[in-house]
Motif scaffolding. Structure first.
Motif, short mmCIF file in Angstrom:
data_model
loop_
_atom_site.label_atom_id
_atom_site.label_comp_id
_atom_site.label_asym_id
_atom_site.label_seq_id
_atom_site.Cartn_x
_atom_site.Cartn_y
_atom_site.Cartn_z
N VAL A 8 0.84 -1.20 0.00
CA VAL A 8 0.00 0.00 0.00
C VAL A 8 0.88 1.25 0.00
CG1 VAL A 8 -1.68 1.34 1.34
CG2 VAL A 8 -1.97 -1.13 1.10
N PHE A 9 1.93 1.25 0.80
CA PHE A 9 2.83 2.41 0.84
C PHE A 9 3.40 2.71 -0.54
CE2 PHE A 9 7.24 3.84 0.87
CZ PHE A 9 7.11 5.07 1.49
N TRP A 10 3.95 1.69 -1.19
CA TRP A 10 4.56 1.93 -2.50
C TRP A 10 3.51 2.30 -3.54
CZ3 TRP A 10 9.34 3.01 -2.25
CH2 TRP A 10 10.20 2.35 -1.38
N GLY A 11 2.31 1.73 -3.42
CA GLY A 11 1.25 2.07 -4.36
C GLY A 11 0.79 3.52 -4.21
N VAL A 12 0.57 3.96 -2.97
CA VAL A 12 0.14 5.34 -2.74
C VAL A 12 1.25 6.31 -3.13
CG1 VAL A 12 -0.60 6.99 -0.97
CG2 VAL A 12 -1.49 4.66 -0.94
N LEU A 13 2.50 5.94 -2.84
CA LEU A 13 3.62 6.80 -3.24
C LEU A 13 3.70 6.93 -4.75
CD1 LEU A 13 6.09 8.45 -2.38
CD2 LEU A 13 7.44 6.33 -2.49
N SER A 14 3.42 5.84 -5.47
CA SER A 14 3.45 5.91 -6.93
C SER A 14 2.38 6.86 -7.45
CB SER A 14 3.26 4.51 -7.54
OG SER A 14 1.93 4.06 -7.39
N ILE A 15 1.22 6.87 -6.82
CA ILE A 15 0.15 7.78 -7.24
C ILE A 15 0.55 9.22 -6.96
CG2 ILE A 15 -2.21 8.50 -6.68
CD1 ILE A 15 -2.90 5.53 -6.44
N TYR A 16 1.17 9.47 -5.82
CA TYR A 16 1.62 10.83 -5.52
C TYR A 16 2.66 11.31 -6.54
CZ TYR A 16 3.93 14.73 -3.22
OH TYR A 16 4.48 15.97 -2.95
N CYS A 17 3.63 10.45 -6.85
CA CYS A 17 4.65 10.82 -7.84
C CYS A 17 4.02 11.06 -9.20
CB CYS A 17 5.71 9.73 -7.93
SG CYS A 17 6.74 9.57 -6.46
N CYS A 18 3.02 10.25 -9.54
CA CYS A 18 2.32 10.42 -10.81
C CYS A 18 1.62 11.77 -10.87
CB CYS A 18 1.32 9.27 -10.99
SG CYS A 18 0.40 9.33 -12.53
N LEU A 19 0.99 12.16 -9.78
CA LEU A 19 0.30 13.45 -9.72
C LEU A 19 1.27 14.62 -9.82
CD1 LEU A 19 -2.24 12.58 -6.89
CD2 LEU A 19 -2.80 13.00 -9.29
N ARG A 20 2.49 14.43 -9.31
CA ARG A 20 3.49 15.49 -9.43
C ARG A 20 4.11 15.52 -10.83
NH1 ARG A 20 5.44 18.01 -4.97
NH2 ARG A 20 6.11 19.45 -6.61
N ALA A 21 4.22 14.36 -11.46
CA ALA A 21 4.79 14.31 -12.81
C ALA A 21 3.83 14.89 -13.84
CB ALA A 21 5.16 12.87 -13.17
N TRP A 22 2.54 14.58 -13.70
CA TRP A 22 1.52 15.07 -14.62
C TRP A 22 0.43 15.77 -13.79
CZ3 TRP A 22 3.53 10.07 -15.07
CH2 TRP A 22 4.34 9.86 -16.19
N PRO A 23 0.70 16.99 -13.35
CA PRO A 23 -0.20 17.66 -12.40
C PRO A 23 -1.48 18.15 -13.07
CG PRO A 23 1.56 19.13 -13.05
CD PRO A 23 1.88 17.80 -13.69
N PRO A 24 -2.46 18.54 -12.24
CA PRO A 24 -3.67 19.16 -12.79
C PRO A 24 -3.34 20.39 -13.62
CG PRO A 24 -3.96 18.59 -10.48
CD PRO A 24 -2.52 18.36 -10.79
N LEU A 25 -4.24 20.76 -14.52
CA LEU A 25 -3.99 21.85 -15.45
C LEU A 25 -3.67 23.15 -14.74
CD1 LEU A 25 -6.80 21.16 -18.06
CD2 LEU A 25 -4.35 20.90 -18.39
N GLU A 26 -4.34 23.41 -13.61
CA GLU A 26 -4.11 24.66 -12.90
C GLU A 26 -2.67 24.79 -12.42
OE1 GLU A 26 -6.52 22.64 -12.52
OE2 GLU A 26 -8.42 23.71 -12.68
N ARG A 27 -2.00 23.63 -12.21
CA ARG A 27 -0.63 23.66 -11.70
C ARG A 27 0.39 23.37 -12.79
NH1 ARG A 27 -1.18 20.62 -5.84
NH2 ARG A 27 -3.03 21.73 -5.15
N ALA A 28 -0.10 23.03 -13.97
CA ALA A 28 0.82 22.64 -15.05
C ALA A 28 1.18 23.81 -15.96
CB ALA A 28 0.20 21.52 -15.88
N GLU A 29 0.50 24.93 -15.78
CA GLU A 29 0.71 26.05 -16.69
C GLU A 29 2.18 26.47 -16.69
OE1 GLU A 29 -0.87 28.14 -19.62
OE2 GLU A 29 -2.21 27.15 -18.20
N GLY A 30 2.77 26.48 -17.88
CA GLY A 30 4.14 26.98 -18.03
C GLY A 30 5.22 26.05 -17.56
N ARG A 31 4.93 24.79 -17.34
CA ARG A 31 5.97 23.87 -16.88
C ARG A 31 5.91 22.57 -17.66
NH1 ARG A 31 4.60 20.81 -11.36
NH2 ARG A 31 5.88 19.28 -12.44
N ARG A 32 7.03 21.91 -17.71
CA ARG A 32 7.09 20.62 -18.38
C ARG A 32 6.80 19.50 -17.38
NH1 ARG A 32 9.68 20.84 -23.36
NH2 ARG A 32 10.52 22.89 -23.86
#
Length: 546
Positions: free
Chosen positions: A158-182
């Motif tokens: 569960v720890f590694w699974g939840v951590l993977s989801i957090y990293c995924c959200l940081r790699a491909w963030p919501p549009l409001e946070r993705a503006e102007g960044r790769r």
């Protein structure tokens, strides 16, 4: 300026640190009040001794004679065994359990961070409150805590699974946070590594793959639609390296399993899955026939939501859960919905097709439920806070409908948390009693051997109790779930004293019609069995030749 920066850091990291501290304090309290060595049933012992056998193999040490477990044919993927190896390296085997406890204490804090990324339309205060509630709900879920205290792979997965989801959200963030960044390439690599490690620890963590894949696909579609980069080929530069690094991370994380498979015999095949099991109460599999009080899909879909006594969630959370679902749907972020709901429902369907109603299996999707409860609770807490600030008068708060409804919901969540606390204590006490029960059975077995007056190392034929008996005695043990009549006959041909330990009643119920039941009947026909006593579900016999 410095004070503002310090305040920002405290606001950002204070809540997750608080959750870690609370988790650690809870575990310390439970283990002090309810002594428990982390070993129960068969699986925890198997993990420990398979890891020990793997360590002996890697370091060139000989295996002990009559070892019950070997490094070949592991029952599960090799990941959790690798988690336990540092303990053998340090000469302190219990260190592997310390790592398990540490990951269990960290998981609520990681879930806190996931909540903040998913509920991106909320205020900072709302996200903080939601994350704290989500972490507390997960921590005070009986199944989560009791498994986190055990030498089992479920919570590390569960720890590694939840951590993977957090990293995924940081790699491909919501549009409001993705503006102007790769895309965050390092975060993408972390997402792949964490997801691969989750699968390496428990195969069932692969149930997260559809949810994560749908999220990334929807997020990339949104990036293209909103044209975050002005260059014609900018979108490709945004996602191609990140996706590649994520796949590399998965491959690297799974490489130990590949290396193991190339050097060892494969383990047992995966358990049978059938769509017919979804709506069945009686299911048949490798472990015999089991009849449950409710259909499989009812257990995994509904019981998990409102059966706090068995280690699941409290029914008092249901209103907050419904509010959390409504809020995230209203957020109108398709990618978030494609992550969250497949995380929940795909896991439910997958487990409902098995032959097990195992509470710990639900841990795969329990963080998603805790997240929804946290979001719903934070929403009403925010409305109450606004009402208090807006309607405060000299005479006090004006108790309108919003204030009354919000207070009622928060009171329900409070009751649910109290029920969760009681469930956690109940299950900690139960596992402590498990250890005591095992000691009683082992004591009965030792007394049986002593009463024979015979010399030599005792030999035990066992079913369902082989691992605990081996752990406490290190006698030669033959488990007739894995061995046929010829093996039993050869094992009992030695002159040493022989005993038999098994759950006699279940041999004619759950195990009826299985090869194990047939072997038990064969033993009764071919050997003289003298009843020595019963402790709990297990009966001990002395075995003599006819």
């Amino acid at each position: 300026m410095t004070s503002q920066r310090a305040l920002g850091i405290a606001w950002r990291w204070g809540p997750p640190v608080l959750l870690i501290a609370l988790s650690s304090a809870l575990f310390a309290y439970l283990l002090a009040r309810f002594p428990y060595n982390g070993l129960y049933g068969q699986d925890a012992y198997a993990y420990f001794y398979q890891a020990e056998a793997l360590w002996r193999e890697l370091t060139g040490q000989p295996q002990p004679p009559f070892a019950l477990f070997s490094a070949n044919g592991l029952y599960w993927p090799v990941g959790y065994h690798l988690h336990l190896l540092p303990g053998f390296f340090l000469g302190w085997p219990e260190a592997g359990r310390v790592l398990t406890l540490a990951l269990a204490a960290l998981t609520p804090a990681v879930l806190y961070k996931v909540v903040g990324e998913l509920w991106h339309t909320a205020t900072t205060w709302e996200r903080t409150f939601a994350g704290l509630v989500s972490g507390a709900v997960l921590l005070l879920t009986g199944t989560y805590t009791r498994t986190g205290l055990s030498l089992m792979s479920d919570v590390p997965a569960v720890f590694w699974g939840v951590l993977s989801i957090y990293c995924c959200l940081r790699a491909w963030p919501p549009l409001e946070r993705a503006e102007g960044r790769r895309a965050g390439n390092l975060w993408a690599l972390g997402a792949g590594l964490s997801l691969g490690l989750a699968v390496l620890v428990r195969y069932s963590s692969a149930l997260l793959v559809p949810a994560v894949s749908l999220y990334v696909a929807a997020r990339l579609y949104s990036y293209r639609k909103h044209q975050l980069l002005q260059e014609a080929k900018g979108i490709q530069r945004l996602w191609q390296p990140a996706l590649l690094l994520a796949l590399v991370g998965v491959a690297v994380a799974l490489s130990p399993q590949v290396a193991y498979a190339l050097a060892h015999d494969p383990g047992p095949a995966l358990r049978a899955w059938s769509v017919e099991n979804l709506f069945s109460k009686t299911v048949t599999g490798p472990d015999g026939t089991s009849t449950f009080s409710q259909p499989m899909i009812v257990f995994y879909l509904l019981s998990t939501l409102a059966n706090v006594g068995t280690g699941f969630l409290s029914p008092f959370y249901l209103l907050s859960l419904a509010l959390g679902i409504w809020l995230l749907v209203r957020q109108s972020d398709l990618a978030v919905l494609l992550l969250l709901f497949p995380w929940w429902f795909i896991s439910v369907l997958a487990y409902s097709g098995t032959t097990y109603q195992a509470h710990r299996f639900a841990l795969t999707f329990m963080p998603a439920l805790a997240l929804l409860i946290g979001v719903g609770t934070s929403f009403v807490a925010s409305r109450l806070r606004e009402e208090v600030l807006r309607r405060r008068t000299v005479g006090g708060i004006q108790w309108g409908r919003t204030t009354t409804a919000a207070t009622l919901v928060l009171a329900c969540v409070g009751i649910g948390l109290v029920q969760g606390w009681r469930s956690v204590e109940q299950w900690a006490a139960t596992h402590s009693a498990f250890n005591e029960q095992e000691q009683q059975v082992v004591g009965l077995a030792r007394g049986t051997v002593a009463a024979t007056g015979e010399q030599g190392t005792p030999r035990a034929v066992s079913f369902g109790f082989s691992a605990p008996l081996y752990h406490y005695t290190h006698w030669p043990i033959l488990d007739f779930f894995l061995h046929d009549e010829a093996d039993i006959q050869q094992f009992l041909a030695a002159p040493e004293p022989h005993i038999l330990v098994l759950p006699e009643e279940s041999m004619s119920t759950q195990w009826a019609g299985t090869p194990s039941a047939a072997r038990w009947q064969w033993i009764q026909r071919n050997y003289k069995l003298t009843l020595q006593g019963t402790s709990g579900a297990f009966t001990v016999y002395r075995i003599d030749r006819r």
